[in-house]
Design a protein around this motif. Structure first.
Motif, mmCIF file in Angstrom:
data_model
loop_
_atom_site.group_PDB
_atom_site.id
_atom_site.type_symbol
_atom_site.label_atom_id
_atom_site.label_comp_id
_atom_site.label_asym_id
_atom_site.label_seq_id
_atom_site.Cartn_x
_atom_site.Cartn_y
_atom_site.Cartn_z
ATOM 1 N N SER A 1 0.860 -1.183 0.000
ATOM 2 C CA SER A 1 0.000 0.000 0.000
ATOM 3 C C SER A 1 0.900 1.237 0.000
ATOM 4 C CB SER A 1 -0.897 0.020 1.247
ATOM 5 O OG SER A 1 -0.128 0.370 2.397
ATOM 6 N N GLU A 2 0.321 2.381 -0.271
ATOM 7 C CA GLU A 2 1.095 3.619 -0.304
ATOM 8 C C GLU A 2 1.783 3.881 1.034
ATOM 9 O OE1 GLU A 2 -2.084 3.260 -1.365
ATOM 10 O OE2 GLU A 2 -2.495 4.568 -3.083
ATOM 11 N N TYR A 3 1.035 3.700 2.120
ATOM 12 C CA TYR A 3 1.615 3.972 3.441
ATOM 13 C C TYR A 3 2.689 2.939 3.782
ATOM 14 C CZ TYR A 3 2.301 4.813 8.349
ATOM 15 O OH TYR A 3 2.888 5.060 9.561
ATOM 16 N N GLU A 4 2.439 1.670 3.468
ATOM 17 C CA GLU A 4 3.455 0.642 3.735
ATOM 18 C C GLU A 4 4.753 0.975 3.010
ATOM 19 O OE1 GLU A 4 1.029 -3.552 4.311
ATOM 20 O OE2 GLU A 4 1.182 -2.682 2.298
ATOM 21 N N GLU B 144 5.776 18.862 -7.038
ATOM 22 C CA GLU B 144 4.702 19.072 -6.060
ATOM 23 C C GLU B 144 4.603 17.898 -5.090
ATOM 24 O OE1 GLU B 144 1.637 21.795 -8.752
ATOM 25 O OE2 GLU B 144 1.510 19.606 -8.868
ATOM 26 N N VAL B 145 4.811 16.685 -5.592
ATOM 27 C CA VAL B 145 4.782 15.508 -4.718
ATOM 28 C C VAL B 145 5.941 15.563 -3.729
ATOM 29 C CG1 VAL B 145 5.014 12.989 -4.625
ATOM 30 C CG2 VAL B 145 3.575 14.041 -6.387
ATOM 31 N N VAL B 146 7.139 15.882 -4.226
ATOM 32 C CA VAL B 146 8.300 15.987 -3.340
ATOM 33 C C VAL B 146 8.048 17.060 -2.287
ATOM 34 C CG1 VAL B 146 10.751 16.643 -3.214
ATOM 35 C CG2 VAL B 146 9.966 15.055 -4.994
ATOM 36 N N PHE C 177 -0.819 11.024 6.573
ATOM 37 C CA PHE C 177 -1.727 10.220 5.750
ATOM 38 C C PHE C 177 -3.171 10.358 6.226
ATOM 39 C CE2 PHE C 177 1.603 8.397 3.369
ATOM 40 C CZ PHE C 177 1.027 7.676 2.331
ATOM 41 N N GLN C 178 -3.357 10.579 7.511
ATOM 42 C CA GLN C 178 -4.720 10.770 8.018
ATOM 43 C C GLN C 178 -5.274 12.134 7.620
ATOM 44 O OE1 GLN C 178 -4.252 9.919 12.246
ATOM 45 N NE2 GLN C 178 -5.187 7.904 11.939
ATOM 46 N N ARG C 179 -4.391 13.136 7.502
ATOM 47 C CA ARG C 179 -4.828 14.497 7.171
ATOM 48 C C ARG C 179 -4.982 14.737 5.682
ATOM 49 N NH1 ARG C 179 -0.709 15.947 10.758
ATOM 50 N NH2 ARG C 179 0.582 16.508 8.978
ATOM 51 N N ASN C 180 -4.098 14.129 4.890
ATOM 52 C CA ASN C 180 -4.029 14.442 3.459
ATOM 53 C C ASN C 180 -4.182 13.188 2.612
ATOM 54 O OD1 ASN C 180 -3.231 17.216 3.977
ATOM 55 N ND2 ASN C 180 -1.288 16.354 4.643
ATOM 56 N N ASP C 181 -4.602 13.376 1.378
ATOM 57 C CA ASP C 181 -4.709 12.253 0.452
ATOM 58 C C ASP C 181 -3.369 12.093 -0.269
ATOM 59 O OD1 ASP C 181 -5.355 10.256 -1.268
ATOM 60 O OD2 ASP C 181 -7.030 11.285 -2.228
ATOM 61 N N LEU C 182 -2.527 11.234 0.284
ATOM 62 C CA LEU C 182 -1.205 11.001 -0.282
ATOM 63 C C LEU C 182 -1.162 9.693 -1.064
ATOM 64 C CD1 LEU C 182 0.909 12.154 2.801
ATOM 65 C CD2 LEU C 182 0.341 13.460 0.750
ATOM 66 N N THR C 183 -2.325 9.230 -1.474
ATOM 67 C CA THR C 183 -2.422 7.992 -2.237
ATOM 68 C C THR C 183 -2.058 8.229 -3.703
ATOM 69 O OG1 THR C 183 -4.735 8.371 -2.795
ATOM 70 C CG2 THR C 183 -4.289 7.156 -0.740
ATOM 71 N N ARG C 184 -1.968 7.141 -4.459
ATOM 72 C CA ARG C 184 -1.723 7.246 -5.905
ATOM 73 C C ARG C 184 -2.771 8.155 -6.543
ATOM 74 N NH1 ARG C 184 -1.080 1.910 -4.510
ATOM 75 N NH2 ARG C 184 1.012 1.084 -4.852
ATOM 76 N N GLU C 185 -4.018 7.892 -6.184
ATOM 77 C CA GLU C 185 -5.118 8.665 -6.763
ATOM 78 C C GLU C 185 -5.048 10.134 -6.345
ATOM 79 O OE1 GLU C 185 -9.931 8.625 -6.509
ATOM 80 O OE2 GLU C 185 -8.923 6.683 -6.564
ATOM 81 N N GLY C 186 -4.782 10.366 -5.075
ATOM 82 C CA GLY C 186 -4.754 11.730 -4.564
ATOM 83 C C GLY C 186 -3.639 12.573 -5.147
#
Length: 195
Positions: free
Chosen positions: A31-34, A114-116, A97-106
């Motif tokens: 997963s993204e967080y893992e 911007e991601v960095v 991760f709880q506050r923001n959408d840091l997933t692939r989709e987000g």
């Protein structure tokens, strides 16, 4: 891997040999967080040490999510091999991760820069970790993570006969792999890890 990437990389004779010698570098479907946790654990550790610590931490947590990390006892995480600092970093990442959408989709519409920028706002996530996220989680095709020691050493072995090269020299070598520097990076890792 797409045919365009293969044909582009095969124009470099060194890379063509790597393509013939190695299967593509691949990972489990984290997963993204893992995957962010793995990059944080890997910071400044040898491959073997990082793998051992990751195994113990993931075994302790069971399901590795922001919720399980925040609920975990700091001493238990430290007993699994994390430093006090890395425990803090994993928990910082969990809160982010709880506050923001840091997933692939987000993050799909965000540029690499911007991601960095978004990820390095998390204390404990530096540019190297953010670039690993771009490469492994978001699967961006043109990432050359020269902050990674294995990548630098691999390039030096393959293109400099082991002699030290400057980052600028490595960037010049990597220019011939555009726009598939991520793919080339995976083969450099595969070669470096096979030695």
């Amino acid at each position: 891997m797409n045919d365009d990437a293969l044909s582009t990389l095969r124009e470099d004779p060194v890379m063509a040999e790597l393509l013939d010698r190695h299967d593509p570098y691949s990972e489990a479907n984290w997963s993204e967080y893992e995957r962010l946790c793995i990059s944080i654990i890997n910071q400044q550790l040898s491959t073997a040490s990082a793998a051992a610590v990751k195994e113990r931490v993931f075994s302790l947590l069971g399901d590795v999510t922001p919720k399980t990390v925040l609920a975990a006892d700091d001493d238990d995480l430290r007993d699994a091999g994390l430093s006090r600092t890395k425990v803090e970093y994993l928990k910082n990442a969990a809160r982010a991760f709880q506050r923001n959408d840091l997933t692939r989709e987000g993050l799909s519409e965000h540029s690499n820069e911007e991601v960095v920028d978004a990820l390095t706002e998390i204390k404990g996530v530096g540019e190297w970790t953010a670039r690993m996220y771009l490469l492994f989680v978001l699967e961006r095709e043109d990432i050359l993570p020269l902050g990674d020691l294995a990548v630098r050493r691999g390039i030096q072995q393959l293109y400099g006969n082991g002699a030290e090269l400057t980052r600028e020299e490595m960037r010049e070598i990597g220019e011939q792999w555009r726009p598939y520097r991520s793919v080339a990076t995976r083969y450099i890792w595969a070669e470096y890890e096979s030695e």
